[in-house]
Design an enzyme around this catalytic site. Sequence first.
Site, PDB file in Angstrom:
ATOM      1  N   LYS A 126     -56.679 -20.134 -57.662  1.00  0.00           N
ATOM      2  CA  LYS A 126     -56.469 -19.616 -56.305  1.00  0.00           C
ATOM      3  C   LYS A 126     -57.812 -19.214 -55.683  1.00  0.00           C
ATOM      4  CE  LYS A 126     -51.781 -18.332 -57.570  1.00  0.00           C
ATOM      5  NZ  LYS A 126     -50.806 -17.329 -58.002  1.00  0.00           N
ATOM      6  N   GLN A 140     -50.725 -10.933 -59.332  1.00  0.00           N
ATOM      7  CA  GLN A 140     -50.239 -12.017 -60.196  1.00  0.00           C
ATOM      8  C   GLN A 140     -49.141 -11.494 -61.119  1.00  0.00           C
ATOM      9  OE1 GLN A 140     -51.158 -15.207 -59.818  1.00  0.00           O
ATOM     10  NE2 GLN A 140     -49.838 -15.913 -61.464  1.00  0.00           N
ATOM     11  N   ASP A 186     -47.598 -13.754 -50.864  1.00  0.00           N
ATOM     12  CA  ASP A 186     -46.699 -14.355 -51.860  1.00  0.00           C
ATOM     13  C   ASP A 186     -45.246 -14.326 -51.377  1.00  0.00           C
ATOM     14  OD1 ASP A 186     -47.634 -15.513 -54.226  1.00  0.00           O
ATOM     15  OD2 ASP A 186     -48.181 -13.573 -55.078  1.00  0.00           O
TER      16      ASP A 186
HETATM   17  N1  GUN Z   1     -46.461 -15.949 -61.247  1.00  0.00           N
HETATM   18  C1  GUN Z   1     -45.939 -17.194 -61.281  1.00  0.00           C
HETATM   19  N2  GUN Z   1     -46.003 -17.775 -60.060  1.00  0.00           N
HETATM   20  C2  GUN Z   1     -46.569 -16.862 -59.243  1.00  0.00           C
HETATM   21  C3  GUN Z   1     -46.908 -16.877 -57.868  1.00  0.00           C
HETATM   22  O1  GUN Z   1     -46.669 -17.833 -57.122  1.00  0.00           O
HETATM   23  N3  GUN Z   1     -47.495 -15.745 -57.401  1.00  0.00           N
HETATM   24  C4  GUN Z   1     -47.741 -14.668 -58.196  1.00  0.00           C
HETATM   25  N4  GUN Z   1     -48.294 -13.593 -57.635  1.00  0.00           N
HETATM   26  N5  GUN Z   1     -47.434 -14.623 -59.466  1.00  0.00           N
HETATM   27  C5  GUN Z   1     -46.858 -15.722 -59.992  1.00  0.00           C
END
Ligand code: GUN
Length: 292
Positions: A54, A98, A121
């Site tokens: 990211k 995350q 998100d």
């Molecule tokens: N864990 C698995 N997929 C994601 C996501 O798209 N965003 C976040 N923050 N955590 C995750």
Amino acid sequence: MTAKIIDGKAIARQLRENVKVQVDKRAAAGKSRPGLATVLVGNRVDSAAYVKSKQKACAEMGIESFGFNLPETVSQEELEKLVKKLNADPKVNGILVQLPLPAHLDEECVLQLIDITKDVDGFSPLNLGRLAQKGREPAFVPCTPYGCIYLLEQSGVAIEGANAVVLGRSNIVGMPAALLLIERNATVTVCHSRTRNLPDVVREADIVIAAIGRAEMVRGDWIKPGAAVIDVGINRKDDPSTERGYRLVGDVNYAEAVKVAGWITPVPGGVGPMTIAMLMNNTLRGAEMQDG
Ligand code: GUN
């Protein structure tokens, strides 16, 4: 019949190019570069790898990224203090915590603390709640499920009136994917581990979104001829013929389903690249929202 392959890499690349153009336009107009804060708690190798990708995407797009790595043992209070600080920081347009968090932390409390206009998100209960309500608009929609819908739309798959079957009901993928399909007037069935006669349910689907995390569970003879199959799964399958000893496969048996479906996403190169592209798009939108 052989399915049309939905090229997630190409569709994500196009979206990322659009984001970059918009980011550069902002800079040329003297506006701030969008900023994304990533919060990583603990030492999970998979989470660290996702966060790194990211941040790399941010760099490619001219988006600023601010990385916060907290120890596995961090307290709820300290994590919440950081989220509050990021909420108040005008350079931060998006906050990404995350998931999963270590078990001692209260994920829901952390997510609901994120300012909804920075919740790139789309996981805050307020944004998800709005998505679930008719006529209400969330500030952001979760990236992976929206990526699935975007792939369908870009491929010209008709969603309105379609029978859609979503396999999995997670907060991150299955449930929001079902809500997005309902919003687009599909008739939606959400399946899970207690669903009876799963193959028969899937056989009715014009659209299948598979997000169960079980390697190649969906077989070719479950697929209605001509259906659109979106495979969110990324699973390791032993394969001694490869250098790593495994290969990545989806939740759908691709070799079988490709012969029956009308459209199908490969794994890798289908849904995967869409998640980060959507996150970049959301971060740009966050900056636009906060311009005032
Ligand atoms: N864990 C698995 N997929 C994601 C996501 O798209 N965003 C976040 N923050 N955590 C995750």
